[in-house]
Structure formats: C-alpha cells, structure tokens
Design a protein around this motif. Sequence first.
Motif, mmCIF file in Angstrom:
data_model
loop_
_atom_site.group_PDB
_atom_site.id
_atom_site.type_symbol
_atom_site.label_atom_id
_atom_site.label_comp_id
_atom_site.label_asym_id
_atom_site.label_seq_id
_atom_site.Cartn_x
_atom_site.Cartn_y
_atom_site.Cartn_z
ATOM 1 N N ASN A 221 -10.822 26.336 79.843
ATOM 2 C CA ASN A 221 -11.209 24.923 79.916
ATOM 3 C C ASN A 221 -11.889 24.443 78.651
ATOM 4 O O ASN A 221 -11.641 23.334 78.191
ATOM 5 C CB ASN A 221 -12.107 24.690 81.138
ATOM 6 C CG ASN A 221 -11.307 24.545 82.412
ATOM 7 O OD1 ASN A 221 -10.713 23.520 82.664
ATOM 8 N ND2 ASN A 221 -11.259 25.607 83.198
ATOM 9 N N SER B 205 -9.617 21.468 77.065
ATOM 10 C CA SER B 205 -10.067 20.235 77.706
ATOM 11 C C SER B 205 -11.228 19.627 76.921
ATOM 12 O O SER B 205 -11.728 20.219 75.972
ATOM 13 C CB SER B 205 -10.514 20.528 79.147
ATOM 14 O OG SER B 205 -9.530 21.245 79.862
ATOM 15 N N TYR C 234 -14.904 18.512 82.983
ATOM 16 C CA TYR C 234 -13.906 18.547 81.918
ATOM 17 C C TYR C 234 -12.792 17.552 82.221
ATOM 18 O O TYR C 234 -12.398 17.378 83.385
ATOM 19 C CB TYR C 234 -13.288 19.942 81.782
ATOM 20 C CG TYR C 234 -14.221 21.006 81.272
ATOM 21 C CD1 TYR C 234 -14.333 21.263 79.903
ATOM 22 C CD2 TYR C 234 -14.987 21.778 82.144
ATOM 23 C CE1 TYR C 234 -15.178 22.248 79.422
ATOM 24 C CE2 TYR C 234 -15.840 22.762 81.673
ATOM 25 C CZ TYR C 234 -15.931 22.990 80.317
ATOM 26 O OH TYR C 234 -16.776 23.964 79.845
ATOM 27 N N ARG D 241 -8.860 16.966 81.318
ATOM 28 C CA ARG D 241 -7.749 17.758 80.794
ATOM 29 C C ARG D 241 -6.469 16.932 80.766
ATOM 30 O O ARG D 241 -6.153 16.230 81.737
ATOM 31 C CB ARG D 241 -7.544 19.007 81.648
ATOM 32 C CG ARG D 241 -6.513 19.981 81.103
ATOM 33 C CD ARG D 241 -6.590 21.295 81.828
ATOM 34 N NE ARG D 241 -5.814 22.321 81.150
ATOM 35 C CZ ARG D 241 -5.853 23.613 81.447
ATOM 36 N NH1 ARG D 241 -6.642 24.029 82.409
ATOM 37 N NH2 ARG D 241 -5.115 24.468 80.790
ATOM 38 N N VAL E 284 -12.727 19.863 86.970
ATOM 39 C CA VAL E 284 -11.708 19.454 86.007
ATOM 40 C C VAL E 284 -10.963 18.252 86.569
ATOM 41 O O VAL E 284 -10.542 18.263 87.734
ATOM 42 C CB VAL E 284 -10.712 20.594 85.716
ATOM 43 C CG1 VAL E 284 -9.638 20.133 84.731
ATOM 44 C CG2 VAL E 284 -11.436 21.827 85.192
#
Length: 288
Positions: A59, A63, A93, A95, A115
Amino acid sequence: MFAELRLFTLLLSKILTADDFRHPIDKQNTLILRAIPGLNELGKALLGSVAEQVMLLENIGTSVLVSKNQLSDLHHLMVEAAKILSVDAPDLYVRQSPVPNAYTLAISGKRPFVVVHTSLVELLTRKELQAVLAHELGHLKCDHGVWLTYANILALGAYSIPGLGGLIAQTLEEQLFRWLRAAELTCDRAALLVAQDPKVVISVLMKLAGGCPSLADQLNVDAFLEQARSYEKASSSPVGWYIRNAQTRQLSHPLPVLRAREIDEWSRSPAYRSLLNRAAQFNSMQKV
C-alpha cells in the motif's frame, strides 16, 4: 442545523458501543467463529511479520497515504467519522483502480488501514464517501478486520490438508461468508450512525449496484427502495427463496437491494430511535 447535528453525533460517540448497533446475525455468527478450536492461534501463526510487511509495503508503494497535508478533505472525513464512532482513526490510502471498492486490513493487533479506490471517490458525494469510511470503521469497532483476515488465510491454508482439506476449507468458507454478509449489515448501521440519513447510505448501495458519475444526478433512492421491496416479494416464494440462497451463498456481501432494505428498516426501528434518544438524554445531562 448541520452544526447541531454534528454536535449530537459527537455526543453519541460518548455512549456508543459495538453491541449497540451490531446486527443480530453478526452476533450469532461471531460466536460460531470464536468457537472454532485453534482459530486464533492458527491465524496468528499464518499472519506473521512477513505477511504484515508485504501488505503494508504494497500500500505504501502503490497508493497515496491521506493526511492533514495530503488530500486533507478526505482526512477530515475520516477523523470526524472516527470521533463519532469512538474509534482511533486508521491510516487511509487512496489507490488507483477502475473498480469501486473500499476495504480494511487489521493484522496482528498493529495499526489498521483502510484503502479506498479512486473510482469510488469519483462515484460518490462527500457525504456518501464519509458513509463508506464509517462503514469501514464499523469493521474496526467490531473487530471484523482481524476476524476476516484470519479466516481468509485459514480457509486458504485448509486446502493443503491431505484428504479432507478441501471439504474443511469449503465448510469454513461458507461459514465465513455467512458471517461476513452479516458483518456488512452491521457496518451499514455504523454508516447510518455517522450519516444520520438513511438515504445517504442507500444511495451508496444504489451507486455500487448500477451507478456512474454521468448518471449520478438521475438516480432515485426511493425508486431503488421500491426495487428492493419487489425483490423481497419475488424471493418470498419457495422457488424464489431457493434462488435467493443460491445467489447469495458464495457472496462476501449481501445483495445491494437487500442491504438497502435492511438499513431502511433499521432506520425506522425502535432500537435505532432508542439509541438516538440515549444520545439526546446524555446531551441533556451534560447541559445541567
């Protein structure tokens, strides 16, 4: 009005526990998972520091980490939702992905992270996006993230057991999906507690079912709820019940129309009103 609503929800956070909004089927299936001998120990063994580092670095490397200085609007939405639900805000995050999605990972008791895919950000309004973040925070409030990660890896590992490995994995997978579908209903309730408007949560589900940015202003939440009622009626016959179970048995999430119906019903329930009344009483006591 908006400021008063936010004050009210912040007061709600002072008294809110996970069991206040946990779906009954979630409670039942969580007890079943906890009763599986050795699940915790095996999960901890499978989720070692290497797996944790792989997921973390994946990540960080692919990201964008949200913070006060990076995508500050999203950071504010997350922090505010976390305060309302009385949980520590995880790392967030963003992405790049064409598939609208959001998910939570909590590993070995370390700092969890959420995410969110860029296509989901593009699809939703800010209120809807905060409802999604609140949904993910619901997983953390109820310790779903840890259970989900453990159970997934356990199911994969079970396939390597000679003889009955596949059967064990399949049984566990079905049990996991039953639990996860119920857990998703719980987290939709967490989204409602933050949004304070069932139409915001239902709009998210509608857009995930068939929305895109160019059609967003034409979508109708009331029509989607009517669609949900039609599905409920069509699946109430014996044949419909069988087809409905066949449709959902291998799904990790309930069908969007079923989730919309559930959250609409809970928003009208005595349990939800009682929770809000408790917050109002707490508010009154603070003013005395």
